[in-house]
Design a protein around this motif. Structure first.
Motif, PDB file in Angstrom:
ATOM      1  N   TRP A  66     -24.111 101.735 -88.473  1.00 48.72           N
ATOM      2  CA  TRP A  66     -24.460 100.519 -87.739  1.00 48.72           C
ATOM      3  C   TRP A  66     -25.690  99.899 -88.382  1.00 48.72           C
ATOM      4  CZ3 TRP A  66     -20.930  98.768 -84.607  1.00 48.72           C
ATOM      5  CH2 TRP A  66     -20.109  99.647 -83.883  1.00 48.72           C
ATOM      6  N   TYR A  72     -31.141  93.790 -80.949  1.00 42.39           N
ATOM      7  CA  TYR A  72     -30.559  94.982 -80.348  1.00 42.39           C
ATOM      8  C   TYR A  72     -31.400  95.490 -79.175  1.00 42.39           C
ATOM      9  CZ  TYR A  72     -29.022  99.815 -79.848  1.00 42.39           C
ATOM     10  OH  TYR A  72     -28.576 101.004 -79.343  1.00 42.39           O
ATOM     11  N   TYR A 292     -16.606  95.832 -80.289  1.00 42.24           N
ATOM     12  CA  TYR A 292     -18.011  96.196 -80.523  1.00 42.24           C
ATOM     13  C   TYR A 292     -18.601  96.836 -79.269  1.00 42.24           C
ATOM     14  CZ  TYR A 292     -23.039  95.589 -81.331  1.00 42.24           C
ATOM     15  OH  TYR A 292     -24.390  95.803 -81.458  1.00 42.24           O
ATOM     16  N   SER A 295     -17.344 100.341 -78.605  1.00 44.74           N
ATOM     17  CA  SER A 295     -17.980 101.299 -79.516  1.00 44.74           C
ATOM     18  C   SER A 295     -19.354 101.710 -79.008  1.00 44.74           C
ATOM     19  CB  SER A 295     -18.119 100.692 -80.922  1.00 44.74           C
ATOM     20  OG  SER A 295     -16.871 100.304 -81.440  1.00 44.74           O
ATOM     21  N   LYS A 296     -20.085 100.750 -78.442  1.00 43.46           N
ATOM     22  CA  LYS A 296     -21.424 101.040 -77.951  1.00 43.46           C
ATOM     23  C   LYS A 296     -21.394 101.781 -76.614  1.00 43.46           C
ATOM     24  CE  LYS A 296     -23.805  99.437 -81.319  1.00 43.46           C
ATOM     25  NZ  LYS A 296     -24.622 100.369 -82.136  1.00 43.46           N
ATOM     26  N   TYR A 302     -21.424 105.892 -85.563  1.00 43.76           N
ATOM     27  CA  TYR A 302     -21.109 105.107 -86.745  1.00 43.76           C
ATOM     28  C   TYR A 302     -19.987 104.140 -86.393  1.00 43.76           C
ATOM     29  CZ  TYR A 302     -23.615 109.011 -88.813  1.00 43.76           C
ATOM     30  OH  TYR A 302     -24.558 109.951 -89.076  1.00 43.76           O
ATOM     31  N   ARG A 303     -19.757 103.191 -87.275  1.00 47.54           N
ATOM     32  CA  ARG A 303     -18.695 102.218 -87.031  1.00 47.54           C
ATOM     33  C   ARG A 303     -17.330 102.901 -87.157  1.00 47.54           C
ATOM     34  NH1 ARG A 303     -19.979  97.005 -90.614  1.00 47.54           N
ATOM     35  NH2 ARG A 303     -21.636  98.150 -91.671  1.00 47.54           N
ATOM     36  N   MET A 390     -24.613  91.122 -85.733  1.00 45.59           N
ATOM     37  CA  MET A 390     -23.703  92.163 -86.218  1.00 45.59           C
ATOM     38  C   MET A 390     -22.671  91.562 -87.178  1.00 45.59           C
ATOM     39  SD  MET A 390     -22.715  95.329 -86.170  1.00 45.59           S
ATOM     40  CE  MET A 390     -21.401  95.818 -87.289  1.00 45.59           C
TER      41      MET A 390
END
Length: 558
Positions: A66, A72, A292, A295-296, A302-303, A390
């Motif tokens: 990331w 952020y 996105y 994922s968070k 990691y992506r 991002m």
């Protein structure tokens, strides 16, 4: 030491100390959101199933890191620190705070696990699980990933997935008292789906249908029978050349590194995504944002990789999917069943605040992340700014040097144009005009800018012709971030303002037929200055446009 030097030192030393503390806290927050892999809940099913090599790192080509983003803010929330109902954080950040453990991890890690995080603000869930098997043959849809020219005229229904029972399976425990389920029992019932994955106004909730198809099976049925992937470079978005199996390089030369080609376990976290309006920028941005956020919410360090569980053909917007995530693939491009160590089920784009804001009031205003870090405000958000950064970072544009994106002198005025292009198999290549005299207005704006350039040398105004339909995504983003003013008729191309930098001003020309709040809301949620010219029909007076644009340019002291 002179008195002036002493005074200067007394000022500089506290400033240096404050800056050091700020940097420490900033990186601490980012570290908190990225726990190391593996963890006990992620690394299940011990050998003989093959695992990712223990010494593998993101630098080995497995997963992208990331990026560090100026806007952020931490996504992880404490159990008693739920985002207030219908607050900005609940809409745009981590409002998925009600955790439901459908299938907890087994003590010996010999079985799968599954849980969902529910948002009562968005009325949707981010679900994740491990020990999950996908059986593409039980998903009725077109292959997906084809070139557009190969599938002209294909019906949209053919591209949407229909899940048979067992299209997805999860490995259940089969030992002793732990086995309390019947073979091929559904993981969840209709009551669960109604409570945590409600259909709402979505006519076809494909992610709900996917979860409803999941069956619990024992080890005798849970077989990952994929021994290779269809190695066609035309179907792989981000191919990596390796030797798939011994001497079969000619037949199978292109396979992503993240695929274990002998036993089809995908080792790293993978997003499962179903899309609808995949060729429309606005709707695709809602899918990017949902992916996105998922994922968070699930704290992926990691992506992740990403698999499209739909049958759409390739589209230019896949360039951004590939940039945002570690790799992308289509479900039906696998020749057999595939097993996932860790799969995340992404909510539909229709369930994001970006889309819901079109039909319900979301009273949020954009604010800098640093401001909200120091003074949290449930009526403000920096999440869209974070997401825009991002996107730019995914294409390797600098995001940590405010002001460096703009030209050194003068102003760029980006005119986002609408032009004909072939969008999808059912499209005739003609784009509906939202501004009937767009060419006339554009020419007038160019002449006005040329006049200012020639007669007012202290202020250079450059008009950029935003013909996005035939520009690579990186060049589109470059034009967006270098623009001080973005002007255009209402249309999906204006969704790019989600990646605009602070202090960019938006001027939207709105015809009578398309008075919709899409871009006014995005500007509001990002904290950008927004202006609109409302037309009686679809014809704009160039004099009026130039007058409004001139006032905006003068506000930059230009």
């Amino acid at each position: 030491m002179g008195r002036d030097q002493s005074k200067l030192l007394r000022i500089l030393i506290p400033l240096f100390a404050l800056n050091s503390v700020t940097i420490f806290l900033y990186f601490s927050f980012h570290h908190h959101d990225a726990p190391p892999l593996p963890t006990s809940s992620r690394q299940f099913l011990p050998d003989p199933i093959h695992h990712q090599p223990s010494n593998a790192t993101p630098d080995d080509g497995y997963l992208k890191p990331w990026p560090i983003l100026p806007s952020y803010l931490p996504w992880t929330r404490k159990p008693k620190d739920d985002a207030p109902y219908r607050s900005c954080e609940a809409y745009f950040g981590n409002g998925f705070t009600r955790r439901v453990d459908v299938l907890p991890p087994s003590p010996d890690r010999s079985a799968g696990w599954f849980r969902c995080f529910f948002s009562r603000t968005l009325l949707s869930s981010v679900c994740e699980g491990g020990g999950i098997r996908m059986v593409p043959d039980r998903i009725a849809m077109s292959r997906g990933g084809e070139a557009l020219q190969e599938v002209i005229g294909r019906d949209e229904e053919d591209e949407m997935p229909i899940f048979q029972d067992g299209a997805f399976q999860i490995l259940g425990s089969s030992e002793g008292k732990a086995r309390r389920w019947k073979k091929r029992r559904k993981l969840v019932d209709e009551g669960f789906l109604g409570e945590y994955l409600p259909e709402g106004e979505i006519e076809r909730h494909t992610m709900r249908q996917l979860v409803g198809s999941i069956q619990m099976v024992d080890a005798t049925e849970f077989q990952c029978d994929q021994d290779d992937i269809e190695c066609c470079p035309d179907l792989l978005i981000d191919p990596v050349r390796i030797n798939c199996q011994g001497d079969l390089e000619e037949m199978c030369s292109f396979t992503p590194k993240w695929i274990n080609a002998m036993l089809m376990w995908i080792e790293e976290p993978t997003l499962l995504v179903t899309r609808f309006e995949y060729a429309n920028l606005f709707h695709t941005v809602t899918d990017w944002y949902s992916s996105y956020a998922a994922s968070k919410v699930t704290e992926l360090p990691y992506r992740p990789h990403l698999v499209f569980v739909d049958g759409h053909c390739r589209a230019p917007l896949e360039e951004t999917w590939s940039a945002l995530f570690s790799s992308i693939q289509y479900a039906k491009n696998f020749t057999g069943s595939v097993c996932y160590r860790h799969a995340v089920l992404v909510p539909l784009g229709y369930e994001t605040a970006l889309f819901k804001g079109l039909s319900e009031d979301i009273f949020c205003n954009g604010a800098p992340g640093k401001e909200l870090w120091m003074n949290p405000d449930e009526h403000k958000t920096a999440r869209l700014s974070e997401f825009g950064e991002m996107i730019r970072a995914a294409f390797h544009f600098p995001v940590n040097r405010p002001g460096s994106e703009k030209p050194a002198s003068g102003l760029n005025v980006l005119f986002v144009r609408r032009e004909d292009y072939l969008a999808h198999p059912r499209h005739d290549g003609k784009v509906q005009s939202r501004l009937s005299n767009e060419e006339e207005v554009f020419d007038a704006v160019q002449k006005w800018a040329s006049y200012k350039h020639n007669n007012h040398s202290e202020c250079k105004v450059k008009v950029v012709n935003g013909l996005f339909a035939h520009m690579p995504m990186r060049e589109q983003l470059r034009a967006i971030q270098e623009a001080s003013v973005i002007i255009g008729a209402h249309g999906a191309g204006l969704t790019h303002i989600v990646s605009a930098t602070p202090r960019t001003v938006i001027l939207e020309i709105v015809s009578a037929e398309f008075r919709r709040p899409h871009f006014q809301l995005i500007a509001q949620w990002k904290g950008l200055e927004y202006h609109a010219i409302y037309l009686e029909e679809s014809h704009a007076d160039p004099v009026v446009v130039i007058s409004r644009l001139g006032r905006i340019v003068r506000s930059f002291e230009c």
